[in-house]
Write an enzyme that holds these catalytic residues in place. Structure first.
Site, mmCIF file in Angstrom:
data_model
loop_
_atom_site.group_PDB
_atom_site.id
_atom_site.type_symbol
_atom_site.label_atom_id
_atom_site.label_comp_id
_atom_site.label_asym_id
_atom_site.label_seq_id
_atom_site.Cartn_x
_atom_site.Cartn_y
_atom_site.Cartn_z
ATOM 1 N N GLY A 251 0.297 3.358 9.858
ATOM 2 C CA GLY A 251 -0.166 1.987 10.117
ATOM 3 C C GLY A 251 -1.473 1.967 10.881
ATOM 4 N N VAL B 156 4.120 4.808 3.075
ATOM 5 C CA VAL B 156 5.191 5.660 3.612
ATOM 6 C C VAL B 156 6.529 5.081 3.168
ATOM 7 C CG1 VAL B 156 6.284 6.506 5.722
ATOM 8 C CG2 VAL B 156 3.795 6.386 5.563
ATOM 9 N N GLU C 234 -2.330 -23.900 12.900
ATOM 10 C CA GLU C 234 -3.733 -23.645 12.556
ATOM 11 C C GLU C 234 -4.013 -24.056 11.112
ATOM 12 O OE1 GLU C 234 -4.388 -19.895 15.643
ATOM 13 O OE2 GLU C 234 -3.662 -19.518 13.644
HETATM 14 C C1 FAD Z 1 -1.636 -14.960 10.652
HETATM 15 C C2 FAD Z 1 -1.429 -14.259 11.965
HETATM 16 C C3 FAD Z 1 -2.009 -14.757 13.122
HETATM 17 C C4 FAD Z 1 -1.832 -14.100 14.338
HETATM 18 N N1 FAD Z 1 -2.431 -14.605 15.460
HETATM 19 C C5 FAD Z 1 -2.325 -13.942 16.622
HETATM 20 C C6 FAD Z 1 -3.011 -14.397 17.789
HETATM 21 O O1 FAD Z 1 -3.704 -15.421 17.757
HETATM 22 N N2 FAD Z 1 -2.897 -13.665 18.940
HETATM 23 C C7 FAD Z 1 -2.133 -12.525 18.979
HETATM 24 O O2 FAD Z 1 -2.074 -11.878 20.023
HETATM 25 N N3 FAD Z 1 -1.466 -12.083 17.903
HETATM 26 C C8 FAD Z 1 -1.543 -12.749 16.728
HETATM 27 N N4 FAD Z 1 -0.888 -12.288 15.616
HETATM 28 C C9 FAD Z 1 -0.022 -11.105 15.741
HETATM 29 C C10 FAD Z 1 -0.829 -9.818 15.726
HETATM 30 O O3 FAD Z 1 -1.757 -9.829 14.685
HETATM 31 C C11 FAD Z 1 0.153 -8.675 15.584
HETATM 32 O O4 FAD Z 1 0.991 -8.689 16.715
HETATM 33 C C12 FAD Z 1 -0.540 -7.328 15.480
HETATM 34 O O5 FAD Z 1 -1.367 -7.279 14.359
HETATM 35 C C13 FAD Z 1 0.499 -6.219 15.404
HETATM 36 O O6 FAD Z 1 -0.155 -4.989 15.267
HETATM 37 P P1 FAD Z 1 0.606 -3.745 14.627
HETATM 38 O O7 FAD Z 1 -0.353 -2.616 14.675
HETATM 39 O O8 FAD Z 1 1.930 -3.599 15.235
HETATM 40 O O9 FAD Z 1 0.870 -4.174 13.112
HETATM 41 P P2 FAD Z 1 -0.151 -4.643 11.993
HETATM 42 O O10 FAD Z 1 -1.424 -5.121 12.567
HETATM 43 O O11 FAD Z 1 0.628 -5.556 11.121
HETATM 44 O O12 FAD Z 1 -0.465 -3.291 11.209
HETATM 45 C C14 FAD Z 1 0.526 -2.635 10.461
HETATM 46 C C15 FAD Z 1 -0.165 -1.728 9.469
HETATM 47 O O13 FAD Z 1 0.828 -0.938 8.836
HETATM 48 C C16 FAD Z 1 0.540 -0.841 7.466
HETATM 49 N N5 FAD Z 1 1.802 -0.561 6.764
HETATM 50 C C17 FAD Z 1 2.891 -1.341 6.654
HETATM 51 N N6 FAD Z 1 3.860 -0.725 5.964
HETATM 52 C C18 FAD Z 1 3.360 0.488 5.622
HETATM 53 C C19 FAD Z 1 3.876 1.596 4.896
HETATM 54 N N7 FAD Z 1 5.118 1.599 4.397
HETATM 55 N N8 FAD Z 1 3.080 2.658 4.713
HETATM 56 C C20 FAD Z 1 1.818 2.690 5.212
HETATM 57 N N9 FAD Z 1 1.281 1.669 5.914
HETATM 58 C C21 FAD Z 1 2.050 0.595 6.124
HETATM 59 C C22 FAD Z 1 -0.059 -2.178 7.108
HETATM 60 O O14 FAD Z 1 -0.857 -2.091 5.945
HETATM 61 C C23 FAD Z 1 -0.864 -2.483 8.371
HETATM 62 O O15 FAD Z 1 -2.193 -2.056 8.263
HETATM 63 C C24 FAD Z 1 -1.054 -12.928 14.395
HETATM 64 C C25 FAD Z 1 -0.469 -12.424 13.233
HETATM 65 C C26 FAD Z 1 -0.657 -13.082 12.024
HETATM 66 C C27 FAD Z 1 -0.028 -12.531 10.774
#
Ligand code: FAD
Length: 467
Positions: free
Chosen positions: A14, A81, A177
């Site tokens: 990820g 994955v 939004e």
């Molecule tokens: C529309 C929206 C608005 C948001 N607004 C806010 C905000 O204003 N403020 C705030 O703090 N947070 C906000 N969030 C939440 C914030 O974006 C998330 O908490 C944050 O992105 C989480 O990060 P992460 O790295 O855990 O997961 P993610 O950023 O979701 O990254 C996960 C990654 O894993 C990859 N992945 C998934 N499954 C697999 C697999 N099987 N194999 C390989 N790769 C995989 C995906 O492609 C992705 O790139 C928002 C979320 C969304 C969807």
């Protein structure tokens, strides 16, 4: 175990905020393999602006290779994955095209985020896209701007009315939004562009099972948000549970138990999240427990019980009811990267005892409602209106990835906010046989449903724009 150059191997699943921050915190002394099914890191908080034609996809997403081009120790692999072999220390992936490949690790970080939840009704994804990926945002863009086009060429007032009705399911930050944005597009951006319809007649219906929009921001800011949405003309249906979504209509049950059917041209779904299938695979392979949303329950040092070499971070981890926000993901990434580094310095031995616990520093949260209006909650600070909007602007500029994206966003926002210009409204239709099929074209959110064997339900014989 090490790679050929003698470096410890870390696999990160990820390239979201958590994965990115973990890779950076590890530094250059490790051989890092960053696996993501996309080739980009996505700034999800601005997805709705891409959907609504303000920012291009390139401004909110950066190629992972570009982000790591100066880190010779980081290798980016585009693959999905699908399984884990914790005994053999291997991650099992599918390349595009379906070929199986494996990557070995000494330390594994899983940060695959969450996906949209349709609460057991994944078939809704075909009619009501979620908002998690670039594909989702582009699909939403096509549906929203496509609906105005369809209304312009509608052959009856009923059809026109249906296309000009938009439903949002979920009144959290993304639903609010989007609702505000659709009304702004209708009343400002498109005001003088159509000849047969009045875009400002567009109705936006916002449904949520809770009592108020933006409930997580507390009663004061939630009330401010409700007022602002009213001023914009968003029709708020709080205490309403969506009981069915179909092509061209949805059904809702209100708090008195009354069922109402709404004919709507567009339904957008932002109501809930759940862990992606890879979380289930990890739990199966390691015996890790999951919470109700399928997220992995982690120890205080973000590792899986009994597997100190496997960390789960960001949205996919479940710890002390931490929210699924970017700050948690970033801080967990930093923490895990540093923990693994410290451990390697201490002789490379994986600790068998949990390390120093992860502590989240809550820096607050912000939600955009409309031009010049946002709410910000940070500790005792509870701000709405214009000041809230300035703070929102500052935060989002600061956190965008890359200075070019920041500069580009500032310029685009200036045009959008001062002159109602939205340059990123382009959507394509060549992959669709019939414009009415803007509903049924494949979406990323519906692909998970399709993979799970769920097919789009047949179009019903009821009234609606897509008959
Ligand atoms: C529309 C929206 C608005 C948001 N607004 C806010 C905000 O204003 N403020 C705030 O703090 N947070 C906000 N969030 C939440 C914030 O974006 C998330 O908490 C944050 O992105 C989480 O990060 P992460 O790295 O855990 O997961 P993610 O950023 O979701 O990254 C996960 C990654 O894993 C990859 N992945 C998934 N499954 C697999 C697999 N099987 N194999 C390989 N790769 C995989 C995906 O492609 C992705 O790139 C928002 C979320 C969304 C969807």
């Amino acid at each position: 175990m090490t790679d050929e150059s003698g470096r410890r191997r870390v696999v990160i699943v990820g390239g979201g905020f958590a994965g990115l921050f973990a890779a950076r915190a590890l530094g250059r002394d490790f051989s890092v393999t960053l696996i993501d099914r996309s080739q980009h890191h996505l700034f999800q908080p601005l997805l709705y602006q891409c959907a609504m034609g303000i920012l291009s996809e390139g401004k909110i997403a950066a190629p992972l290779r570009d982000l790591f081009k100066k880190h010779q120790n980081v290798s980016c692999e585009m693959a999905e994955v699908v399984d884990f072999d914790p005994g053999g220390h291997k991650v099992i992936c599918l390349r595009v095209g379906g070929e199986r490949i494996e990557f070995g690790y000494d330390d594994l970080i899983v940060a695959a985020g969450v996906r949209q939840s349709y609460f057991g009704h994944d078939e809704y994804a075909f009619w009501a896209p979620g908002m998690k990926t670039i594909s989702d945002a582009l699909a939403v863009r096509r549906r929203v701007y496509g609906a105005f086009e369809m209304a312009e060429t509608a052959t009856s007032p009923e059809e026109r009315r249906t296309w000009l009705t938009f439903a949002l399911v979920g009144a959290g930050p993304t639903g609010v939004e989007l609702a505000g944005q659709i009304r702004e597009v209708a009343t400002r951006t498109l005001r003088s562009e159509f000849r047969h319809i009045r875009p400002e007649d567009a109705r936006v219906l916002l449904f949520d099972g809770g009592g108020a929009p933006l409930a997580s921001f507390g009663p004061k800011l939630s009330q401010k948000a409700a007022q602002e949405l009213r001023r914009l003309g968003v029709e708020q249906h709080m205490g309403s549970i969506v009981t069915h979504v179909d092509q061209g209509w949805l059904e809702v049950r209100d708090h008195e138990g009354k069922q109402t059917r709404h004919d709507v041209g567009t339904v957008l779904w932002t109501a809930g999240v759940e862990a992606p299938p890879v979380a289930e695979a990890l739990a199966r392979a390691t015996g890790a427990k999951r919470d109700k949303a399928g997220r992995i329950l982690v120890e205080k040092d973000l590792t899986i019980p009994g597997h100190p070499e496997i960390s789960v971070l960001g949205d996919m981890m479940s710890l002390d009811k931490l929210p699924g926000v970017a700050e948690v993901a970033m801080q967990s990434g930093l923490y895990a990267g540093r923990r693994i580094r410290r451990q390697a310095r201490a002789g490379g031995q994986v600790q068998t005892q949990p390390g120093k616990p992860f502590r989240y520093r809550d820096l607050g949260s912000a939600a955009y409602i409309s031009r010049g209006r946002a709410v910000v909650s940070a500790g005792r600070l509870q701000v709405g209106g214009f000041i809230g909007w300035w703070i929102w602007l500052f935060i989002h500029i600061a956190f965008l990835t890359g200075y070019r994206n920041r500069l580009g966003a500032v310029l685009t926002w200036w045009l959008a906010f001062t002159r109602d210009i939205r340059r990123e409204r382009t959507f394509t239709t060549q992959e669709i046989k019939n414009m009415r099929d803007i509903y049924t074209s494949p979406l990323e959110s519906s692909q998970d449903a399709a993979r799970a064997g769920i097919t789009p339900p047949a179009a019903p014989p009821q009234p609606g724009p897509a008959r």
